[in-house]
Design an enzyme around this catalytic site. Structure first.
Site, PDB file in Angstrom:
ATOM      1  N   SER A  45       0.799  -1.225   0.000  1.00  0.00           N
ATOM      2  CA  SER A  45       0.000   0.000   0.000  1.00  0.00           C
ATOM      3  C   SER A  45       0.828   1.270   0.000  1.00  0.00           C
ATOM      4  O   SER A  45       0.322   2.335  -0.342  1.00  0.00           O
ATOM      5  CB  SER A  45      -0.945   0.019   1.208  1.00  0.00           C
ATOM      6  OG  SER A  45      -0.216  -0.040   2.416  1.00  0.00           O
ATOM      7  N   ASP A 330      -3.735   8.136   8.078  1.00  0.00           N
ATOM      8  CA  ASP A 330      -4.582   7.281   8.908  1.00  0.00           C
ATOM      9  C   ASP A 330      -3.691   6.673   9.989  1.00  0.00           C
ATOM     10  O   ASP A 330      -2.580   7.160  10.207  1.00  0.00           O
ATOM     11  CB  ASP A 330      -5.322   6.226   8.069  1.00  0.00           C
ATOM     12  CG  ASP A 330      -4.380   5.287   7.316  1.00  0.00           C
ATOM     13  OD1 ASP A 330      -3.200   5.187   7.696  1.00  0.00           O
ATOM     14  OD2 ASP A 330      -4.836   4.644   6.350  1.00  0.00           O
ATOM     15  N   HIS A 333      -0.766   4.720   7.503  1.00  0.00           N
ATOM     16  CA  HIS A 333      -0.117   5.242   6.301  1.00  0.00           C
ATOM     17  C   HIS A 333       0.269   6.723   6.410  1.00  0.00           C
ATOM     18  O   HIS A 333      -0.494   7.516   6.980  1.00  0.00           O
ATOM     19  CB  HIS A 333      -1.042   5.071   5.094  1.00  0.00           C
ATOM     20  CG  HIS A 333      -1.443   3.651   4.851  1.00  0.00           C
ATOM     21  ND1 HIS A 333      -2.632   3.127   5.324  1.00  0.00           N
ATOM     22  CD2 HIS A 333      -0.816   2.650   4.200  1.00  0.00           C
ATOM     23  CE1 HIS A 333      -2.720   1.858   4.967  1.00  0.00           C
ATOM     24  NE2 HIS A 333      -1.634   1.535   4.292  1.00  0.00           N
TER      25      HIS A 333
END
Length: 355
Positions: A45, A330, A333
């Protein structure tokens, strides 16, 4: 002198009041000097611009508030408020404003020439890590790279395609999920390996993947180390720690040292130009000394409470007023601002490997 000038420009890019849009002429001259053709990306990610949007998985970021500071304020599948480090690297080199997902149905043939990402959020060096979340393991990402090669050959011919691939910068960024979503949560690997044995297993998988990349014509590699896992807001919340969890940071540091050692070995055996991007060091420094980077919030993310929300639990949540003041968007991340800082570190590392 040219290299010193480049590093000076990169140092300026760390100044909070400046951006990648300013004074990047020397960076692009450097890209021309080394015939940097494109940026090709493999990973999780941290570098997935939206491949998971097209997979049957719950691990997606194609909804707000993800992308709130992206172009037109639209979510793309990137797990951040804006662009990723790989997007910013490509922009600095003058190739494209963003690195598209290879699975993007709107991908144009000409986009292939500037670089694409094969990354899949929630994947790792261990194929089991990806399988647990029904995302693409590295082996599948490499399969898609083979498809990419065929498409580029069809587009520009075999000789030119080989040159584009040879001169591309490959970014490999993963490893976090192998620990956070696999070894520390699932019972399978702990029954098979001690923690250090598992680290060695991950390194062996990384090494094998790099050898495959080399066999496919890739010659320039930048491997991003894992971040300080103990500083992630969700880890701090779950461990009940007010500060970064030292034990997990020690694990991160040990694994990163193994990455660097293996890269040195592969550099000798393969003759591959490789570099290590110290995401651990730069994020830890930002957490410990946020004022150096114009940051103010280091212990929580911008989304929701900032302590536990990420992925689906971040969907539709309120966010902070200014994400550029936060290390994390978040609870896992980084923000676009943090990715910008990492991108600067990445270009410095790549510069050293090509010189």
């Amino acid at each position: 002198m040219a290299r010193m000038a480049l590093l000076a420009v990169l140092a300026l890019a760390l100044t909070p009041m400046l951006s990648w849009a300013l004074d990047i002429r020397l960076v692009r001259q450097w890209a021309v000097k080394y015939n940097v053709s494109s940026v090709l990306v493999f990973g999780d990610s941290s570098v997935d611009p939206g491949n998971n949007n097209y997979l049957s998985t719950t691990v997606k970021g194609d909804f707000l508030p993800y992308g709130k500071d992206f172009f037109d304020g639209r979510p793309t599948g990137r797990f951040s408020n804006g662009r990723l480090a790989t997007d910013l690297i490509a922009a600095a080199l003058g190739h494209t404003k963003t690195i598209p997902a290879f699975l993007d149905r709107n991908l144009k043939p000409t986009d292939l020439l500037h670089g694409v990402s094969f990354a899949s959020a929630a994947s790792g060096y261990d194929d089991l890590t990806a399988n647990l979340s029904k995302v693409m393991p590295v082996s599948k990402q490499l399969d898609y790279f083979r498809h990419y090669k065929m498409r580029v050959i069809k587009l520009v011919g075999a000789k030119k395609a080989a040159e584009i691939i040879r001169d591309a910068i490959v970014v490999l960024s993963m490893g976090t999920n192998d620990f956070i979503q696999n070894y520390f949560l699932e019972p399978i690997r702990p029954k098979q390996f001690t923690l250090e044995e598992y680290m060695n297993y991950l390194i062996s998988r990384m090494s094998n993947n790099i050898m495959v990349m080399h066999s496919l014509g890739l010659t320039r590699l930048a491997v991003v180390g894992v971040p300080p896992l103990g500083c992630m807001p969700i880890v701090r919340t779950l461990m009940g720690e007010g500060k970064c969890v030292k034990k997990l940071n020690l694990y991160s540091s040990l694994f990163n040292s193994k990455i660097q050692k293996e890269l040195a070995t592969l550099k000798t055996t393969l003759g591959m130009k490789s570099s290590y991007v110290d995401a651990y060091g730069i994020i830890l420094d930002a957490v410990n000394h946020p004022q150096r980077y114009g940051l103010t919030v280091t212990s929580k993310g911008c989304c929701g409470t900032g302590t536990i929300e990420y992925g689906p639990t971040c969907k539709g949540m309120r966010t902070c007023a200014d994400a550029s003041k936060y290390v994390f968007f978040d609870a896992v991340h980084p923000t676009q601002k943090m990715y910008q800082i990492i991108a600067v570190e990445a270009i410095k590392s790549i510069d050293k490997s090509l010189a």
